[in-house]
Design an enzyme around this catalytic site. Sequence first.
Site, PDB file in Angstrom:
ATOM      1  N   ASN A  13     -43.557 -16.709  36.075  1.00  0.00           N
ATOM      2  CA  ASN A  13     -42.996 -18.043  36.272  1.00  0.00           C
ATOM      3  C   ASN A  13     -43.812 -18.969  35.385  1.00  0.00           C
ATOM      4  O   ASN A  13     -44.943 -19.294  35.702  1.00  0.00           O
ATOM      5  CB  ASN A  13     -43.110 -18.447  37.752  1.00  0.00           C
ATOM      6  N   GLU A 100     -43.589 -25.534  44.640  1.00  0.00           N
ATOM      7  CA  GLU A 100     -43.748 -26.784  43.878  1.00  0.00           C
ATOM      8  C   GLU A 100     -42.473 -27.624  43.964  1.00  0.00           C
ATOM      9  O   GLU A 100     -42.529 -28.858  43.972  1.00  0.00           O
ATOM     10  CB  GLU A 100     -44.127 -26.464  42.417  1.00  0.00           C
ATOM     11  N   GLU A 170     -45.322 -16.434  48.617  1.00  0.00           N
ATOM     12  CA  GLU A 170     -46.357 -17.165  47.887  1.00  0.00           C
ATOM     13  C   GLU A 170     -47.055 -18.136  48.832  1.00  0.00           C
ATOM     14  O   GLU A 170     -46.549 -19.246  49.065  1.00  0.00           O
ATOM     15  CB  GLU A 170     -45.732 -17.953  46.726  1.00  0.00           C
ATOM     16  N   GLY A 176     -52.229 -21.273  41.990  1.00  0.00           N
ATOM     17  CA  GLY A 176     -52.939 -22.056  40.980  1.00  0.00           C
ATOM     18  C   GLY A 176     -54.341 -22.455  41.400  1.00  0.00           C
ATOM     19  O   GLY A 176     -54.971 -23.299  40.768  1.00  0.00           O
ATOM     20  N   SER A 216     -52.108 -16.688  42.344  1.00  0.00           N
ATOM     21  CA  SER A 216     -53.335 -16.269  41.644  1.00  0.00           C
ATOM     22  C   SER A 216     -53.432 -14.761  41.436  1.00  0.00           C
ATOM     23  O   SER A 216     -54.525 -14.203  41.415  1.00  0.00           O
ATOM     24  CB  SER A 216     -54.582 -16.792  42.374  1.00  0.00           C
TER      25      SER A 216
END
Length: 255
Positions: A13, A100, A170, A176, A216
Amino acid sequence: MNKNLRKAVIAGNWKMNKTRPEAKALIEELKPLVAGADCGVVICVPYTNLETALEATKGTNIAVGAENCHWAESGAFTGEISAAMLKELGVQYVVIGHSERRQYFGETDVTVQKRVRAALDAGLQVILCIGELLEQREAGITEEIVGMQTKVALGGVTEAELKNIILAYEPVWAIGTGKTATAQQANEVNHYIRTVVEGLYGKAAADAITIQYGGSMNAKNAEELLDQPDVDGGLIGGASLKAPDFAAIVKAASR
Ligand code: 13P
């Protein structure tokens, strides 16, 4: 993962990264590194890179996805892109419900469900993201959260359509941040999600669905995560922007 039942899929992604020349260069570097991989390889790229990516991956084992799509077929939705527009371009996958989108763009379980419906109707394959916030994990409600996200998003999806869906767990706190879920944490939640799918569609469907882990994941920790029986691949952010790192994860999934 249980390779007898499911094939791993490693999806990048890219998020809001890479101009067209940069995208082309990254794909050219990636192609030889992942050729012959024994897992699915997907790159989900910004809308502006879709044509470049489709052109550059022609005849390779790399499939191309978008990072979102709207639920309406067309109309007055400034700034949005429909599933039909993606399909017409030749795009195969679309990420829906990324945290997000939920965090910064007001995405809810209900709008995720609508987008999933539109993507399936257009003939796209969906990478459907779910995951808890740190405070939800700390409050001990991870299962309730991912269970609800899964159930709402799959509302109206038939068992036959489920073949076109990949789930991606996730945990938001791991995205991140460099703070990966442990292999055991990832497996626990992925396993729980599989029981939710089993409750909705039965055991055969639950055994067959690909459930990725994302957050991550990198060249170093991929092997341990992908060794877990319920982790059927990965959705990779940062590490998908470097060809050798992404290729190392693909290699770990191909063992
Ligand atoms: P990172 O791999 O950068 O943590 O991102 C994960 C992710 O959000 C993939 O969709």
